[in-house]
Enzyme design. Structure first.
Site, PDB file in Angstrom:
ATOM      1  CB  CYS A  53     -69.458  65.503  99.709  1.00  0.00           C
ATOM      2  SG  CYS A  53     -68.212  64.919  98.911  1.00  0.00           S
ATOM      3  CE1 TYR A  54     -63.563  70.370 102.794  1.00  0.00           C
ATOM      4  CE2 TYR A  54     -63.717  69.634 100.577  1.00  0.00           C
ATOM      5  CZ  TYR A  54     -63.387  70.574 101.305  1.00  0.00           C
ATOM      6  OH  TYR A  54     -63.052  71.967 100.871  1.00  0.00           O
TER       7      TYR A  54
END
Length: 100
Positions: A53-54
């Site tokens: 998700c980064y």
């Protein structure tokens, strides 16, 4: 497949060294109005090892001030480790690093 699973499947497709916006993930997951839902899904991501998700930033290329897995500095660190340039304002050049 539920909404969050659709979102996670799209996030998994973001290539190494690239980013996508919440809006792009929403569109790819099936509804362009799900940008906030993407944020909620990523905040409770049960598998950050595989659902990276980064790699998701806002429409301006900015990292999240509330990155759920260590804060914005951790998100910046993870992106830079993949060769993504993040400027002093926490912003990524979407033209250079965007997946779309």
């Amino acid at each position: 497949m539920n909404t969050f699973d659709k979102i996670y499947e799209q996030v998994k497709k973001i290539p190494y060294g690239r980013v996508a916006t919440y809006g792009q993930i929403a569109l790819l997951a099936g509804n362009p109005h799900w940008s906030r839902v993407v944020g909620y899904a990523l905040h409770v991501n049960p598998d950050p090892e595989n659902v990276r998700c980064y790699r998701v930033v806002n429409r301006f290329g900015e990292v999240s001030k509330a990155f759920a897995f260590g804060g914005e500095n951790e998100q910046i660190k993870l992106l830079r480790a993949e060769g993504v340039e993040v400027d002093e304002n926490g912003r990524v050049d979407l033209k250079k690093y965007g997946m779309i």
